[in-house]
Design a protein around this motif. Sequence first.
Motif, PDB file in Angstrom:
ATOM      1  N   ARG A  35       0.900  -1.241  -0.075  1.00 28.89           N
ATOM      2  CA  ARG A  35       0.064   0.107  -0.035  1.00 28.89           C
ATOM      3  C   ARG A  35       0.897   1.207  -0.165  1.00 28.89           C
ATOM      4  O   ARG A  35       2.050   1.236   0.187  1.00 28.89           O
ATOM      5  CB  ARG A  35      -0.962  -0.346   1.165  1.00 28.89           C
ATOM      6  CG  ARG A  35      -0.374   0.384   2.478  1.00 28.89           C
ATOM      7  CD  ARG A  35       0.861  -0.406   3.095  1.00 28.89           C
ATOM      8  NE  ARG A  35       1.180  -0.038   4.389  1.00 28.89           N
ATOM      9  CZ  ARG A  35       2.119   0.796   4.856  1.00 28.89           C
ATOM     10  NH1 ARG A  35       2.394   1.633   4.196  1.00 28.89           N
ATOM     11  NH2 ARG A  35       2.271   1.137   6.070  1.00 28.89           N
ATOM     12  N   ALA A  37       0.339   4.997   2.137  1.00 24.36           N
ATOM     13  CA  ALA A  37      -0.462   5.703   3.220  1.00 24.36           C
ATOM     14  C   ALA A  37      -0.251   7.134   3.202  1.00 24.36           C
ATOM     15  O   ALA A  37       0.469   7.495   4.226  1.00 24.36           O
ATOM     16  CB  ALA A  37      -0.174   4.662   4.218  1.00 24.36           C
ATOM     17  N   PRO A  38      -0.427   7.820   2.335  1.00 23.94           N
ATOM     18  CA  PRO A  38      -0.007   9.120   2.580  1.00 23.94           C
ATOM     19  C   PRO A  38      -0.995   9.960   3.562  1.00 23.94           C
ATOM     20  O   PRO A  38      -2.304   9.543   3.727  1.00 23.94           O
ATOM     21  CB  PRO A  38      -0.083   9.941   0.859  1.00 23.94           C
ATOM     22  CG  PRO A  38      -1.369   8.823   0.412  1.00 23.94           C
ATOM     23  CD  PRO A  38      -1.195   7.530   1.332  1.00 23.94           C
ATOM     24  N   SER A  39      -0.409  11.002   4.111  1.00 29.95           N
ATOM     25  CA  SER A  39      -1.290  11.933   4.819  1.00 29.95           C
ATOM     26  C   SER A  39      -1.879  12.892   3.794  1.00 29.95           C
ATOM     27  O   SER A  39      -0.917  13.748   3.033  1.00 29.95           O
ATOM     28  CB  SER A  39      -0.401  12.790   6.000  1.00 29.95           C
ATOM     29  OG  SER A  39       0.431  11.824   6.525  1.00 29.95           O
ATOM     30  N   GLU A  71      -3.974   8.540   5.729  1.00 30.98           N
ATOM     31  CA  GLU A  71      -3.546   8.622   7.056  1.00 30.98           C
ATOM     32  C   GLU A  71      -3.900  10.077   7.552  1.00 30.98           C
ATOM     33  O   GLU A  71      -3.050  11.010   7.514  1.00 30.98           O
ATOM     34  CB  GLU A  71      -2.106   8.199   7.039  1.00 30.98           C
ATOM     35  CG  GLU A  71      -1.715   7.008   6.778  1.00 30.98           C
ATOM     36  CD  GLU A  71      -0.829   6.033   7.439  1.00 30.98           C
ATOM     37  OE1 GLU A  71       0.082   6.540   8.073  1.00 30.98           O
ATOM     38  OE2 GLU A  71      -1.161   4.783   7.669  1.00 30.98           O
ATOM     39  N   TYR A 234       0.475   7.501  14.698  1.00 30.85           N
ATOM     40  CA  TYR A 234       1.064   6.659  13.512  1.00 30.85           C
ATOM     41  C   TYR A 234       1.171   5.270  14.086  1.00 30.85           C
ATOM     42  O   TYR A 234       0.881   4.203  13.328  1.00 30.85           O
ATOM     43  CB  TYR A 234       2.240   7.167  13.012  1.00 30.85           C
ATOM     44  CG  TYR A 234       2.932   6.228  11.761  1.00 30.85           C
ATOM     45  CD1 TYR A 234       2.296   6.053  10.953  1.00 30.85           C
ATOM     46  CD2 TYR A 234       3.884   5.587  12.113  1.00 30.85           C
ATOM     47  CE1 TYR A 234       2.699   5.214   9.882  1.00 30.85           C
ATOM     48  CE2 TYR A 234       4.367   4.677  11.416  1.00 30.85           C
ATOM     49  CZ  TYR A 234       3.906   4.414  10.176  1.00 30.85           C
ATOM     50  OH  TYR A 234       4.413   3.453   9.274  1.00 30.85           O
ATOM     51  N   ARG A 252       8.213   1.418   3.211  1.00 30.86           N
ATOM     52  CA  ARG A 252       7.926   2.777   3.604  1.00 30.86           C
ATOM     53  C   ARG A 252       9.512   3.345   3.973  1.00 30.86           C
ATOM     54  O   ARG A 252      10.364   2.839   3.731  1.00 30.86           O
ATOM     55  CB  ARG A 252       6.993   2.714   4.933  1.00 30.86           C
ATOM     56  CG  ARG A 252       7.670   2.149   6.064  1.00 30.86           C
ATOM     57  CD  ARG A 252       6.915   2.079   7.249  1.00 30.86           C
ATOM     58  NE  ARG A 252       7.796   1.237   8.306  1.00 30.86           N
ATOM     59  CZ  ARG A 252       7.042   1.137   9.296  1.00 30.86           C
ATOM     60  NH1 ARG A 252       6.101   1.260  10.052  1.00 30.86           N
ATOM     61  NH2 ARG A 252       8.001   0.578  10.318  1.00 30.86           N
ATOM     62  N   GLU A 255      12.798   6.790   7.501  1.00 32.37           N
ATOM     63  CA  GLU A 255      12.627   7.461   8.758  1.00 32.37           C
ATOM     64  C   GLU A 255      11.537   6.847   9.643  1.00 32.37           C
ATOM     65  O   GLU A 255      11.654   7.122  10.971  1.00 32.37           O
ATOM     66  CB  GLU A 255      11.934   9.040   8.519  1.00 32.37           C
ATOM     67  CG  GLU A 255      10.560   9.012   7.954  1.00 32.37           C
ATOM     68  CD  GLU A 255      10.458   8.826   6.533  1.00 32.37           C
ATOM     69  OE1 GLU A 255      11.480   8.325   5.606  1.00 32.37           O
ATOM     70  OE2 GLU A 255       9.351   8.962   5.837  1.00 32.37           O
ATOM     71  N   ARG A 256      11.163   5.567   9.209  1.00 37.45           N
ATOM     72  CA  ARG A 256      10.033   4.700  10.150  1.00 37.45           C
ATOM     73  C   ARG A 256      11.139   3.585  10.923  1.00 37.45           C
ATOM     74  O   ARG A 256      10.466   2.874  11.541  1.00 37.45           O
ATOM     75  CB  ARG A 256       8.984   4.325   9.472  1.00 37.45           C
ATOM     76  CG  ARG A 256       8.238   5.306   8.604  1.00 37.45           C
ATOM     77  CD  ARG A 256       7.335   6.122   9.727  1.00 37.45           C
ATOM     78  NE  ARG A 256       6.474   7.230   9.373  1.00 37.45           N
ATOM     79  CZ  ARG A 256       5.821   8.100   9.943  1.00 37.45           C
ATOM     80  NH1 ARG A 256       5.789   7.814  11.251  1.00 37.45           N
ATOM     81  NH2 ARG A 256       5.213   8.882   9.499  1.00 37.45           N
TER      82      ARG A 256
HETATM   83  N1  GLU Z   1       1.526   8.233   6.619  1.00 33.66           N
HETATM   84  C1  GLU Z   1       2.964   7.916   6.684  1.00 33.66           C
HETATM   85  C2  GLU Z   1       3.933   8.817   6.129  1.00 33.66           C
HETATM   86  O1  GLU Z   1       3.459   9.180   5.000  1.00 33.66           O
HETATM   87  C3  GLU Z   1       2.872   6.405   6.136  1.00 33.66           C
HETATM   88  C4  GLU Z   1       4.063   5.517   6.255  1.00 33.66           C
HETATM   89  C5  GLU Z   1       3.921   4.186   5.870  1.00 33.66           C
HETATM   90  O2  GLU Z   1       3.981   3.994   4.926  1.00 33.66           O
HETATM   91  O3  GLU Z   1       3.444   3.549   6.998  1.00 33.66           O
HETATM   92  O4  GLU Z   1       5.053   8.846   6.356  1.00 33.66           O
END
Ligand code: GLU
Length: 558
Positions: A35, A37-39, A71, A234, A252, A255-256
């Motif tokens: 997927r 998952a943009p804000s 998101e 998040y 993703r 940074e995560r």
């Molecule tokens: N909303 C998060 C972002 O834009 C999504 C990160 C993810 O893909 O889990 O960084």
Amino acid sequence: MTRAELANLLFPQITTTIPELLTKYPHRPQPVCDRIAPSPTGYFHFGNLYTAILNWKFAQQNHGVFYLRVEDTDQARKIDDAVDVVINALKKFGISIDEGPIGENNTEIGEYGPYFQSSRKEIYLTFIKHLITEGLAYPCWMTPEELDQIRTNQTEKKLIPGIYGEFSKYRAYTPDQLAQKYHEENDTFAVIRFRSPGNLTNKITFSDAIRGEISMIDNYNDIVILKGDGLPTYHLAHIVDDTLMRTSHVMRGEERLTSVPLHLQLFKAFDLTPPIYAHLAPICKLDQGKKRKLSKRHDPEANVAFFFEKGYSTQGLIEYIMTLADSNFEDRRKDHSEEDLNKFHFDLAKISTSWPLFDQQKLNRINNSYLSKIPTEELYQQVLERATTYQPEYAKLLIEQPDYAKSAINIERFTEKDPKRYTTYADVMHQTLLFFDAPFAEENAEHTQRENFASISQIEIYQQHTEAVNAFLDDYLEQFNLETDTLTRFEQLKKIWQAHGFAPNNAEFKTGNYKGKAGDLAMILRILLLKAKQTPDLFSVMKVMGKERVKQRILAWK
Ligand code: GLU
């Protein structure tokens, strides 16, 4: 009071259980589901596009599902139409989304929704309630001032910063104490924190599909998982959504990566299996010799809209993004340049972990090569599509005179000396706009689109020998014939030129007996016909324009 009673006190409205939700959203038959998952910020970052393309391609090549989740838990930053900005951009790239708010007016398609996080409150609370029941989460009322105070103390004493162990005021509270505080605060809490099982000395090892084995210090922080507004952070949303939406691969941004230990703790707290992680390096830029992340604030090219506006082809961009992701892609592509891009498989393990550099020159080369290969009809359609948004007047001309437009676009394409002049659709417009009479006749040469166009007064030879040049033009128009072959036409042209005292070539010009040389002649004609110092082959231009138009344009100057 038991923990279950406390959970009921805090969330009396929640009656669903996690097993019920897991049954409602069963495992998918497809082996891969990923997927983006943009804000919804109203801005589509180049890094998001990179992530989207890789997820989409990965799902496609594994016959999997690629979905869009919005998101939008940060209500303060929410912007209208922001979802459409993302969906429309992806559409332009031909990226097909299988599930998400992709129907008309953002209606949801798919069995694993809702796909807007803001519509999933009850689902998140089901998970939170479970953690409270298990003693793995607790409400917290620490004020911003208290949190600041803790940070200052920790800095002074050189302690590891964070809300953990003794620094978390409510961590050790019993259910009774927590319930009492809840009532004292008028049945509210500031946030819910996860009771981390980690400690400061633990290290963990996990596997990343791009980076392999990674060792990291475990999470020890009692991270906030639910905010005061009842929406999750998040971290919790990721666990809940990627579990219930049955995401197999979470590809993703890097940074995560540092949050993975926390995420693994959360999965374990729910007794759930984590997805396969794949963390992508950020796209960078060279700034005064130093690499730094492409920045929304400083770099126009960080915004995907920049590329639409400049007129880059989406296929060229996808191809370029593949080279950013996989340094071997270019070599593989060289040997199969005609192959459909979709046939190129990529391997997660080969994606670069070093920060890839955005290189506009390379993007230009790839675009140029792409535009030089596509059939004229396709190029015409793509140019028209872009012009409809960015140059509506030009779009109108393309629609009114499609055959003329295509002939103008097509000059020298697919010939041996094809100069491959088009890097962007904007180049096509620059180089064909003045084939049309209306913009040609327009006086306003300062129009930004035309800043490169020239006027005849810029040619010295015309200023010095106006009469002789005009006389040459008179004679030329009289004998003008587009029916013969290029060579004959050029010889004829030079002969008339010579008759008015100009040299037929540079070598003769050097004898000193002439007013000007053959290059001047070409320049004069280019400017007369297209107001440009550079044009495609002159006779081809004349052929496309037709005899009458050529005559008119030459006469217009006299
Ligand atoms: N909303 C998060 C972002 O834009 C999504 C990160 C993810 O893909 O889990 O960084």
